[in-house]
Design an enzyme around this catalytic site. Structure first.
Site, PDB file in Angstrom:
ATOM      1  N   ALA A  57       0.849  -1.194   0.000  1.00 14.63           N
ATOM      2  CA  ALA A  57       0.000   0.000   0.000  1.00 14.63           C
ATOM      3  C   ALA A  57       0.880   1.237   0.000  1.00 14.63           C
ATOM      4  O   ALA A  57       1.677   1.454   0.914  1.00 14.63           O
ATOM      5  CB  ALA A  57      -0.917  -0.010   1.222  1.00 14.63           C
ATOM      6  N   TYR A  65       7.497  11.430   4.318  1.00 11.55           N
ATOM      7  CA  TYR A  65       6.478  10.397   4.139  1.00 11.55           C
ATOM      8  C   TYR A  65       6.439   9.949   2.682  1.00 11.55           C
ATOM      9  O   TYR A  65       6.499   8.758   2.375  1.00 11.55           O
ATOM     10  CB  TYR A  65       5.111  10.939   4.583  1.00 11.55           C
ATOM     11  CG  TYR A  65       4.018   9.905   4.490  1.00 11.55           C
ATOM     12  CD1 TYR A  65       3.890   8.928   5.466  1.00 11.55           C
ATOM     13  CD2 TYR A  65       3.124   9.893   3.424  1.00 11.55           C
ATOM     14  CE1 TYR A  65       2.906   7.959   5.381  1.00 11.55           C
ATOM     15  CE2 TYR A  65       2.127   8.932   3.330  1.00 11.55           C
ATOM     16  CZ  TYR A  65       2.020   7.977   4.313  1.00 11.55           C
ATOM     17  OH  TYR A  65       1.048   7.018   4.212  1.00 11.55           O
TER      18      TYR A  65
END
Ligand code: UDP
Length: 322
Positions: free
Chosen positions: A117, A149
């Site tokens: 993911a 991130y």
């Protein structure tokens, strides 16, 4: 079939567990409850085809045992939310990069398919919408924590695709776009549960920046359907797919929609980014996926509207605040 979901007590992972069990499969979950919660899987405890371990994927022997006992792996365990990323960058980077490395290495030993993911964050500041899977990533500087991130997710993608090319491991990468729905917590900054909670309490609804930034929200139930269909498609391996809604809305309009859906007396409160996150925070102005690729693969497109998403989140917040 038997599936392992890392991060299975999380928001998306727990909905995926529901979906797989309903489809008649056996589900194994590993979650360290760092951002997941027992509340998300309590209703599944005691079901004969549901098994869970509250532990970290850093526990190598356990991870290997779990991977060995299933047919395929959904790797969803990751640091979530922009707020957490800005506040705890070390944890974000380490969780995302090491975690994916461990899962892929374990899966590679027995050639178990893995769905990794990823996130629409990897498109970063790209301005050409809709975002296509082979577009350039446009990230900001390393001095701004937010980009860690996107960068860590990009490394996860590179690693997943490298295992496919170099080691023949069936891997597929899915980039998720603002997945929302029941069980998502506002604790990590996510906008929909935050707005719904504020509106239900008739408190000011905190719109960051000028509220003109846009997002496409996708109901978690649409998302888990896509994840399930993708992992079963062998043609998908070695590729990247966007999964997201295409109904674009500004955050200011979202705030008004939530206020109206809850018949709230709340007013909008505009909060500068520096105050909401950190000094020099950079947001994305528009984030809109092209879903041509996943549509061509599966015929998938989101079935649930933004109004339905808001309705479900409102019902969930009302039920859990009683
Ligand atoms: N946002 C907002 N108010 C909040 C929380 C978030 O205006 O209380 C904005 C945020 O700045 C971003 C958008 O809503 O522009 C979506 O934020 P979220 O954290 O849900 O997801 P992101 O798209 O940033 O990953």
């Amino acid at each position: 079939m038997r599936f392992l979901i890392t991060g299975g007590a999380g928001f998306i992972g727990s909905h995926l567990a529901d979906h797989l069990l309903t489809a008649g499969h056996e589900v194994f979950v590993i979650d360290d409850l760092s951002t997941g919660s027992m509340d998300n899987i309590r209703h599944l405890k005691g079901k004969s085809r549901f098994h869970y371990e509250i532990d970290t994927i850093a526990n190598g022997p356990l991870l290997h045992e779990l991977v060995d006992s299933v047919d395929s792996v959904f790797h969803l365990a990751a640091a979530v939310g922009v707020k957490l990323v800005v506040e705890s960058p070390v944890r974000t980077i380490e969780t995302n990069i090491h975690g994916t490395g461990w899962v892929l290495a374990a899966a590679a030993m027995k050639k178990k398919p893995v769905l990794v993911a990823s996130s629409s964050e990897v498109y970063g500041k790209a301005t050409r919408v809709p975002f296509r899977e082979d577009d350039d990533m446009v990230l900001g500087p390393s001095s701004k924590a937010r980009w860690s991130y996107a960068c860590s997710k990009a490394i996860d993608e590179f690693l997943g695709l490298a295992y496919f090319r170099e080691r023949g491991l069936p891997t597929v990468v899915v980039r998720l776009f603002n997945t929302v729905g029941p069980r998502q917590t506002g604790r990590y900054g996510m906008v929909v549960p935050t707005f719904v909670r504020q509106a239900l309490a008739h408190e000011p609804v905190t719109v960051y920046g000028d509220g003109q930034q846009t997002r496409c929200f996708t109901h978690v139930r649409d998302v888990v359907q896509a994840l399930y269909d993708i992992i079963l498609k062998t043609e998908a391996y070695g590729q990247v797919f966007n999964v997201g809604g295409v109904q674009e809305i500004s955050i200011e309009d979202l705030a008004r929609r939530v206020i109206s859906a809850t018949s709230s007396r709340s007013e909008l409160s505009y909060v500068p980014y520096d105050r909401a996150y950190a000094e020099g925070f950079e947001d994305m102005q528009r984030r809109l996926p092209s879903i041509d690729k996943v549509q061509a693969l599966l015929g998938w497109s989101p079935q649930m509207s933004l109004d339905k998403i808001i309705e479900d989140v409102v019902a969930f917040e009302q039920a859990t605040s009683e």
